[in-house]
Scaffold this motif. Structure first.
Motif, PDB file in Angstrom:
ATOM      1  N   GLY A 132       3.270 -37.988   3.851  1.00  0.00           N
ATOM      2  CA  GLY A 132       1.822 -38.027   3.871  1.00  0.00           C
ATOM      3  C   GLY A 132       1.226 -39.416   3.808  1.00  0.00           C
ATOM      4  O   GLY A 132       0.013 -39.558   3.675  1.00  0.00           O
ATOM      5  N   GLU A 174      -7.078 -35.243   9.730  1.00  0.00           N
ATOM      6  CA  GLU A 174      -7.111 -36.346   8.779  1.00  0.00           C
ATOM      7  C   GLU A 174      -8.030 -37.470   9.240  1.00  0.00           C
ATOM      8  O   GLU A 174      -8.212 -38.467   8.542  1.00  0.00           O
ATOM      9  CB  GLU A 174      -5.698 -36.883   8.547  1.00  0.00           C
ATOM     10  CG  GLU A 174      -4.770 -35.866   7.893  1.00  0.00           C
ATOM     11  CD  GLU A 174      -3.367 -36.399   7.690  1.00  0.00           C
ATOM     12  OE1 GLU A 174      -3.137 -37.584   8.015  1.00  0.00           O
ATOM     13  OE2 GLU A 174      -2.509 -35.649   7.211  1.00  0.00           O
ATOM     14  N   THR A 175      -8.640 -37.309  10.419  1.00  0.00           N
ATOM     15  CA  THR A 175      -9.580 -38.299  10.937  1.00  0.00           C
ATOM     16  C   THR A 175     -10.798 -38.377  10.020  1.00  0.00           C
ATOM     17  O   THR A 175     -11.407 -37.362   9.695  1.00  0.00           O
ATOM     18  CB  THR A 175     -10.032 -37.911  12.356  1.00  0.00           C
ATOM     19  OG1 THR A 175      -8.878 -37.805  13.189  1.00  0.00           O
ATOM     20  CG2 THR A 175     -10.963 -38.954  12.930  1.00  0.00           C
ATOM     21  N   GLU A 176     -11.149 -39.580   9.619  1.00  0.00           N
ATOM     22  CA  GLU A 176     -12.230 -39.763   8.646  1.00  0.00           C
ATOM     23  C   GLU A 176     -13.556 -40.047   9.358  1.00  0.00           C
ATOM     24  O   GLU A 176     -14.083 -41.157   9.327  1.00  0.00           O
ATOM     25  CB  GLU A 176     -11.879 -40.877   7.664  1.00  0.00           C
ATOM     26  CG  GLU A 176     -10.692 -40.536   6.768  1.00  0.00           C
ATOM     27  CD  GLU A 176     -10.373 -41.623   5.766  1.00  0.00           C
ATOM     28  OE1 GLU A 176     -10.867 -42.758   5.945  1.00  0.00           O
ATOM     29  OE2 GLU A 176      -9.624 -41.352   4.801  1.00  0.00           O
ATOM     30  N   ASP A 188      -2.829 -29.805   1.958  1.00  0.00           N
ATOM     31  CA  ASP A 188      -2.987 -31.091   2.647  1.00  0.00           C
ATOM     32  C   ASP A 188      -1.935 -31.233   3.732  1.00  0.00           C
ATOM     33  O   ASP A 188      -1.128 -30.328   3.978  1.00  0.00           O
ATOM     34  CB  ASP A 188      -2.933 -32.263   1.661  1.00  0.00           C
ATOM     35  CG  ASP A 188      -1.626 -32.328   0.879  1.00  0.00           C
ATOM     36  OD1 ASP A 188      -0.568 -31.959   1.430  1.00  0.00           O
ATOM     37  OD2 ASP A 188      -1.654 -32.754  -0.297  1.00  0.00           O
ATOM     38  N   GLY A 189      -1.934 -32.385   4.391  1.00  0.00           N
ATOM     39  CA  GLY A 189      -1.058 -32.614   5.529  1.00  0.00           C
ATOM     40  C   GLY A 189       0.425 -32.644   5.205  1.00  0.00           C
ATOM     41  O   GLY A 189       1.255 -32.535   6.105  1.00  0.00           O
ATOM     42  N   SER A 195     -12.138 -37.312   5.312  1.00  0.00           N
ATOM     43  CA  SER A 195     -11.441 -36.680   6.429  1.00  0.00           C
ATOM     44  C   SER A 195     -12.046 -35.308   6.688  1.00  0.00           C
ATOM     45  O   SER A 195     -12.728 -34.726   5.838  1.00  0.00           O
ATOM     46  CB  SER A 195      -9.949 -36.548   6.122  1.00  0.00           C
ATOM     47  OG  SER A 195      -9.730 -35.560   5.126  1.00  0.00           O
ATOM     48  N   ILE A 212      -4.254 -28.055   9.510  1.00  0.00           N
ATOM     49  CA  ILE A 212      -3.776 -29.245   8.782  1.00  0.00           C
ATOM     50  C   ILE A 212      -3.063 -30.214   9.719  1.00  0.00           C
ATOM     51  O   ILE A 212      -2.267 -31.049   9.277  1.00  0.00           O
ATOM     52  CB  ILE A 212      -2.844 -28.853   7.606  1.00  0.00           C
ATOM     53  CG1 ILE A 212      -1.612 -28.077   8.106  1.00  0.00           C
ATOM     54  CG2 ILE A 212      -3.603 -28.052   6.562  1.00  0.00           C
ATOM     55  CD1 ILE A 212      -0.537 -27.915   7.049  1.00  0.00           C
ATOM     56  N   SER A 224       0.712 -40.112  10.097  1.00  0.00           N
ATOM     57  CA  SER A 224       1.281 -40.055   8.755  1.00  0.00           C
ATOM     58  C   SER A 224       2.764 -39.756   8.835  1.00  0.00           C
ATOM     59  O   SER A 224       3.230 -39.099   9.775  1.00  0.00           O
ATOM     60  CB  SER A 224       0.580 -38.975   7.913  1.00  0.00           C
ATOM     61  OG  SER A 224      -0.807 -39.198   7.849  1.00  0.00           O
ATOM     62  N   ARG A 258      -0.056 -42.946   5.326  1.00  0.00           N
ATOM     63  CA  ARG A 258      -0.580 -43.446   6.590  1.00  0.00           C
ATOM     64  C   ARG A 258       0.320 -44.555   7.132  1.00  0.00           C
ATOM     65  O   ARG A 258       0.698 -45.472   6.408  1.00  0.00           O
ATOM     66  CB  ARG A 258      -1.998 -43.984   6.402  1.00  0.00           C
ATOM     67  CG  ARG A 258      -3.029 -42.920   6.026  1.00  0.00           C
ATOM     68  CD  ARG A 258      -3.396 -42.066   7.233  1.00  0.00           C
ATOM     69  NE  ARG A 258      -4.340 -41.040   6.873  1.00  0.00           N
ATOM     70  CZ  ARG A 258      -5.665 -41.199   6.878  1.00  0.00           C
ATOM     71  NH1 ARG A 258      -6.171 -42.360   7.223  1.00  0.00           N
ATOM     72  NH2 ARG A 258      -6.456 -40.197   6.548  1.00  0.00           N
ATOM     73  N   GLN A 290      -2.722 -33.479  12.325  1.00  0.00           N
ATOM     74  CA  GLN A 290      -3.089 -34.844  11.970  1.00  0.00           C
ATOM     75  C   GLN A 290      -4.501 -35.221  12.406  1.00  0.00           C
ATOM     76  O   GLN A 290      -5.119 -36.099  11.791  1.00  0.00           O
ATOM     77  CB  GLN A 290      -2.064 -35.825  12.536  1.00  0.00           C
ATOM     78  CG  GLN A 290      -0.701 -35.662  11.870  1.00  0.00           C
ATOM     79  CD  GLN A 290       0.203 -36.859  12.041  1.00  0.00           C
ATOM     80  OE1 GLN A 290      -0.188 -37.994  11.783  1.00  0.00           O
ATOM     81  NE2 GLN A 290       1.416 -36.598  12.491  1.00  0.00           N
TER      82      GLN A 290
END
Length: 304
Positions: free
Chosen positions: A203, A54-56, A122-123, A66, A49, A199, A205, A51
């Motif tokens: 959480g 979280e790259t889309e 999640d993050g 992501s 988890i 983030s 951005r 960061q």
């Protein structure tokens, strides 16, 4: 046989079929659960988890997704395809530790609970922004599975990005394998380096990581002295994960399609045969349905 006698015979047959269907439906209600041998699977699934996850750079239903969201969607598909009697548990990784969230539980009886708990990963659970995947995360995931007992396999889902980067001077030297524990390293991410989202603690951005905010590889240790280091960018480190998997006796697979994870987790190498409570009520229920359909068709013929 006279037409009237034929009609009476059909009516008696219909009534008998309805009566038998009623008995079968009663049997379906009271039919006991029977234990039968079946190939099942037991996995402790760890999600990276950090960061970079979280790259889309993945896509789901035609929309950007992501890496973590794509992995969770693939895991939802797994839950629908594993045979009853199989068990799944969740854990998360960041920093150098894997934190267990839910021990492996049976997938059919606990399907809703597994879905709800998976959705909550999640993050915002992240307690640090750095990561040591091999000797930190994977090692602790293996240790958790070892402590849970024999037959628990590891599934570690990550993009393979170590932060700060692993240098030759501090590459992993400890043996992170443990007897009796095997499993999968699942790589997720694109091939092209892209910016890593930043983030806050809630959480939200707040932009992207810049080159000055992350540790870069020193010029003297780069593959080419003139090459630039861009650790603020991220892509799948598949070759690195494949090397780690080979070193510890795991298998490696890239998660690039929705069903890739399901096919990996249904690999017969990780199956074990157990006696599993099996619901047999569908058998008398289906027989009753066949009889009732036959009665309906017979009634249509009588009306003609």
């Amino acid at each position: 046989m006279k037409p009237r006698d034929r009609v009476r015979s059909m009516v008696r047959s219909r009534d008998a079929a309805v009566g038998l269907a009623a008995l079968l439906l009663i049997a379906a209600l009271v039919f006991p659960t029977i234990e039968m041998p079946r190939e099942t699977f037991t996995y402790m699934v760890t999600f990276d988890i950090t960061q970079s996850m979280e790259t889309e750079d993945m896509a789901s239903n035609g929309a950007p997704a992501s890496r973590l969201a794509f992995a969770k969607a693939a895991m939802r598909n797994v839950l629908t395809r594993l045979p009853c009697g199989s068990k799944i548990g969740w854990s998360i990784f960041t920093g150098q530790a894997t934190l267990p969230l839910l021990p492996p539980i049976e997938v059919c009886r606990n399907f809703d609970a597994l879905l709800a708990s998976l959705e909550g990963i999640d993050g915002r659970m992240r307690w640090t922004n750095w990561s040591r995947i091999a000797e930190g995360g994977i090692y602790s995931a293996i240790r958790v599975a070892h402590e849970l007992g024999r037959g628990v396999e590891v599934v570690f889902v990550t993009d393979g990005q170590e932060a700060p980067p692993i240098l030759p001077s501090n590459s992993p030297t400890i043996d992170i394998a443990m007897p009796g524990v095997t499993g999968w390293l699942i790589g997720v991410g694109g091939d092209q380096p892209v910016p890593i989202p930043k983030s806050d603690t809630e959480g939200h951005r707040v932009g992207f990581w810049s080159a000055s905010e992350v540790v870069q590889v020193p010029p003297a240790l780069r593959a080419a002295p003139t090459a630039e280091s861009h650790e603020e960018l991220s892509s799948l480190h598949g070759e690195y994960l494949a090397q780690v998997a080979s070193r510890i006796g795991f298998s490696y697979r890239r998660l690039n399609r929705a069903d890739s994870l399901a096919r990996a987790l249904q690999d017969v190498r990780f199956a074990h045969r157990e006696r599993v409570p099996t619901d047999m009520r569908r058998i008398p229920a289906m027989l009753a349905l066949v009889l009732l359909v036959g009665c309906y068709v017979g009634s249509l013929r009588l009306r003609k």
